[in-house]
Design an enzyme around this catalytic site. Structure first.
Site, short mmCIF file in Angstrom:
data_model
loop_
_atom_site.label_atom_id
_atom_site.label_comp_id
_atom_site.label_asym_id
_atom_site.label_seq_id
_atom_site.Cartn_x
_atom_site.Cartn_y
_atom_site.Cartn_z
N ASN A 7 0.88 -1.16 0.00
CA ASN A 7 0.00 0.00 0.00
C ASN A 7 0.92 1.22 0.00
OD1 ASN A 7 -1.86 1.99 0.44
ND2 ASN A 7 -2.78 1.05 2.26
N ARG A 86 -2.55 -2.01 -3.58
CA ARG A 86 -3.77 -1.23 -3.40
C ARG A 86 -3.68 -0.03 -4.34
NH1 ARG A 86 -5.42 2.87 1.19
NH2 ARG A 86 -7.63 3.03 0.71
N HIS A 174 -12.76 3.34 0.04
CA HIS A 174 -12.68 2.34 1.13
C HIS A 174 -13.34 1.03 0.71
CE1 HIS A 174 -12.71 5.97 4.07
NE2 HIS A 174 -11.47 5.58 3.88
N ASN A 203 -9.47 7.66 10.07
CA ASN A 203 -9.21 9.08 9.86
C ASN A 203 -10.05 9.58 8.69
OD1 ASN A 203 -8.08 11.39 10.72
ND2 ASN A 203 -5.97 10.80 10.21
N GLY A 204 -10.09 8.78 7.62
CA GLY A 204 -11.12 8.97 6.58
C GLY A 204 -12.31 8.12 7.01
N ARG A 233 -11.48 16.12 7.13
CA ARG A 233 -12.33 16.46 5.97
C ARG A 233 -13.74 16.78 6.42
NH1 ARG A 233 -10.95 11.15 2.82
NH2 ARG A 233 -8.77 11.10 3.43
N LEU A 275 -9.40 10.95 17.72
CA LEU A 275 -10.63 10.83 18.50
C LEU A 275 -10.38 10.58 19.98
CD1 LEU A 275 -13.60 10.86 17.24
CD2 LEU A 275 -13.70 8.73 18.50
N GLU A 376 -7.64 -4.81 5.20
CA GLU A 376 -7.57 -4.54 3.77
C GLU A 376 -6.45 -5.35 3.10
OE1 GLU A 376 -7.75 -0.38 5.05
OE2 GLU A 376 -8.82 0.02 3.19
P1 AMP Z 1 -7.47 4.60 11.00
O1 AMP Z 1 -7.46 5.64 9.93
O2 AMP Z 1 -8.37 3.43 10.69
O3 AMP Z 1 -6.10 4.16 11.43
O4 AMP Z 1 -8.13 5.28 12.30
C1 AMP Z 1 -7.55 6.39 12.93
C2 AMP Z 1 -8.51 6.94 13.96
O5 AMP Z 1 -8.80 5.93 14.93
C3 AMP Z 1 -7.98 8.15 14.74
O6 AMP Z 1 -8.97 9.16 14.80
C4 AMP Z 1 -7.75 7.59 16.14
O7 AMP Z 1 -7.94 8.57 17.09
C5 AMP Z 1 -8.83 6.54 16.22
N1 AMP Z 1 -8.56 5.58 17.30
C6 AMP Z 1 -7.57 4.67 17.36
N2 AMP Z 1 -7.60 4.01 18.54
C7 AMP Z 1 -8.65 4.54 19.25
C8 AMP Z 1 -9.22 4.31 20.56
N3 AMP Z 1 -8.72 3.39 21.38
N4 AMP Z 1 -10.29 5.05 20.92
C9 AMP Z 1 -10.81 5.97 20.09
N5 AMP Z 1 -10.32 6.23 18.87
C10 AMP Z 1 -9.26 5.54 18.45
#
Ligand code: AMP
Length: 389
Positions: A7, A86, A174, A203-204, A233, A275, A376
Site C-alpha cells: 500500500n 492497493r 474504502h 481518519n477517513g 475532511r 478521536l 484490507e
Molecule cells: P485509522 O485511519 O483506521 O487508522 O483510524 C484512525 C482513527 O482511529 C484516529 O482518529 C484515532 O484517534 C482513532 N482511534 C484509534 N484508537 C482509538 C481508541 N482506542 N479510541 C478511540 N479512537 C481511536
C-alpha cells in the site's frame, strides 16, 4: 504461495507478506517519511531509522530483511509469486482485480486527475515492485471497484449529462474494507440476500449500504471529501459555501481544497483529528469536543436512516477501522435513539466487544450490531490469490 501486499503512499510504504491460501502473515511493517532526511522502517520487530530517498530503497530494505538468513522468511526473491497493490482509483474502467500490464499502468496514469494524492504514489509502488520482483505477477486491487455495482440512480449527480459522460459521478472509496467486512457479516448471517450498513470510521470515514453482498450506495462520491464528518475532511457541505469562499472572500481554489481536506472535520470542530483526544476533552467537560462528537455521530445516523430507507430494511450494522473498532463512545452515540429502526446496542457488551466476538447487539434488537476489524491487506492478498491461482 507467498504474496506480498503493498500500500504505497506519497512518502510511505505499508507492506505485509502472506502465506496463501492460509492467510498467515509472515511479515508486517511499513516505511515512513520516504524522501525526507531520515526515514523510519519497521518489519515485524526489526526497526531502523535511516535515509530512504525513494520507494525503491524502502522496498530493497524490505527485500534484504526477507532474504536475511537470520529471519528465515525466504531464500530466494522468486518465492514471492505475486505482489498485490492497493490502487485507490480505478475510474469506470477497473471493476475487478487486474493483472498489471503496460496498458493498465497507462490507464492508472490517466486516472491521476481523479485521485491526485493517491494514484501517482500507487503507480510508483507498482513500478518499484516490477523492478525489484521482476518475476512476480503484479496485481492491482482498486478501492473503487467494490462500488462499481452501485446502480445509476445512486451514482449519477443531477447535473448536466455531459458531465456524467465525462466520468463525473459517484465512485466511492474504502471499497476493499467495505467488501471485507460485509463478506464477514454475511458469513455471520449465514446468507447473502442481506441488507447491511458498513461503517468504516478511521481518519477517513465512509458508510456503505451493501445489498445482497454488493455495494448499493456509499457516502463518499466523486472524491473522498463527501459524506461523513472525518478527521480533517468536512463531509457534506452546501456547495454554495465554496463559491462564497472563492468569489466573496478571496480564497483560491487550492486554499479551499486545503481547508476542506486538511483543516475541517473533527480538527475544525474540536482542534484535533485524534478521536482519543476528543473523547478525553469531552469527558472533562469541553463543550467543543462534546459538540464535535454529537455532530460526528449524528452524521452517521443520518446515513443509517437514509440507507435503511433505500434498502427498505436492515439486517446488520458493522463498525470497523480505527474509530469503529476502538471507540465505544462513538458506537454508543451512533446506536442510541434508533429503536424505531430496530437498532439497539447492548451498552455493556459495547464496552468490550472482543469478549463477545464483536457482537454488541442487545437481546431485543432485530438488527445485528457488530464490530468487525477490517483487514484490507488480507482482502488484497485473497483477491490477488484468486486472480492468479
Ligand atoms: P485509522 O485511519 O483506521 O487508522 O483510524 C484512525 C482513527 O482511529 C484516529 O482518529 C484515532 O484517534 C482513532 N482511534 C484509534 N484508537 C482509538 C481508541 N482506542 N479510541 C478511540 N479512537 C481511536
Amino acid at each position: 504461495m507467498k504474496i506480498l501486499v503493498l500500500n504505497s503512499g506519497s512518502s510511505s510504504l505499508k507492506f505485509q507478506l502472506f502465506e496463501m491460501p492460509e492467510g498467515q502473515v509472515l511479515v508486517k511493517g511499513l516505511a515512513e517519511r520516504i524522501g525526507e532526511q531520515t526515514a523510519h522502517f519497521k518489519a515485524n520487530d526489526y526497526e531502523v531509522s535511516r535515509p530512504l530517498p525513494t520507494h525503491k530503497e524502502a522496498l530493497q530494505l524490505l527485500t534484504d530483511y526477507l532474504l536475511n538468513p537470520d529471519n528465515q522468511i525466504i531464500k530466494d526473491k522468486n518465492e514471492i509469486i505475486a505482489v498485490g497493490h492497493r490502487v485507490v482509483h480505478g475510474g469506470n474502467t477497473f471493476v475487478q482485480p487486474t493483472l498489471i500490464t503496460p496498458e493498465v499502468k497507462a490507464k492508472i496514469k490517466e486516472l491521476f486527475s481523479l485521485a491526485p494524492l493517491h494514484n501517482p504514489a500507487n503507480l510508483t509502488g507498482i513500478e518499484t515492485a516490477e523492478q525489484i520482483f521482476p518475476k512476480a505477477e503484479q496485481v492491482a486491487i482498486f478501492d473503487t471497484a467494490f462500488h462499481q455495482t452501485i446502480p445509476i440512480e445512486n451514482n449519477k449527480y443531477a447535473i448536466p449529462d455531459t458531465f456524467y459522460q465525462e466520468g463525473i459521478r459517484k465512485y466511492g472509496f474504502h471499497g476493499i474494507s467495505h467488501q471485507y467486512v460485509s463478506r464477514a457479516a454475511n458469513k455471520r448471517l449465514g446468507r447473502t440476500d442481506t441488507k447491511l450498513i458498513t461503517l468504516h470510521l478511521g481518519n477517513g470515514a465512509s458508510a456503505t449500504a451493501v445489498r445482497n453482498g454488493k455495494s448499493y450506495d456509499t457516502t463518499m462520491g466523486f472524491g473522498p471529501m463527501n459524506g461523513l464528518i472525518m478527521g480533517t475532511r468536512s463531509g457534506d457541505i452546501d456547495q454554495s459555501i465554496i463559491f462564497y469562499l472563492l468569489d466573496k472572500m478571496g480564497y483560491t481554489s487550492a486554499e479551499i481544497q486545503t481547508i476542506l481536506n486538511k483543516k475541517s472535520g473533527m480538527m475544525a470542530l474540536a482542534g484535533s483529528n485524534d478521536l482519543r483526544d476528543i473523547e478525553t476533552a469531552a469527558r472533562q467537560g469541553d463543550e467543543k469536543a462534546r459538540l464535535a462528537l454529537k455532530m460526528y455521530a449524528g452524521a452517521i445516523q443520518k446515513y443509517i436512516g437514509n440507507f435503511t430507507a433505500q434498502m427498505n430494511g436492515l439486517d446488520a450494522i458493522v463498525f470497523t477501522a480505527g474509530i469503529g473498532e476502538n471507540s465505544d463512545v462513538v458506537r454508543r452515540m451512533v446506536s442510541q435513539n434508533l429503536d424505531y429502526l430496530g437498532i439497539r446496542a447492548d451498552l455493556e457488551k459495547n464496552k468490550d466487544p472482543k469478549t463477545y466476538q464483536g457482537d454488541i447487539t442487545a437481546e431485543n434488537s432485530p438488527v445485528k450490531i457488530w464490530v468487525i476489524p477490517t483487514n484490507e491487506e488480507k482482502e488484497i492478498a485473497q483477491q490477488t490469490y484468486t486472480l492468479i491461482h
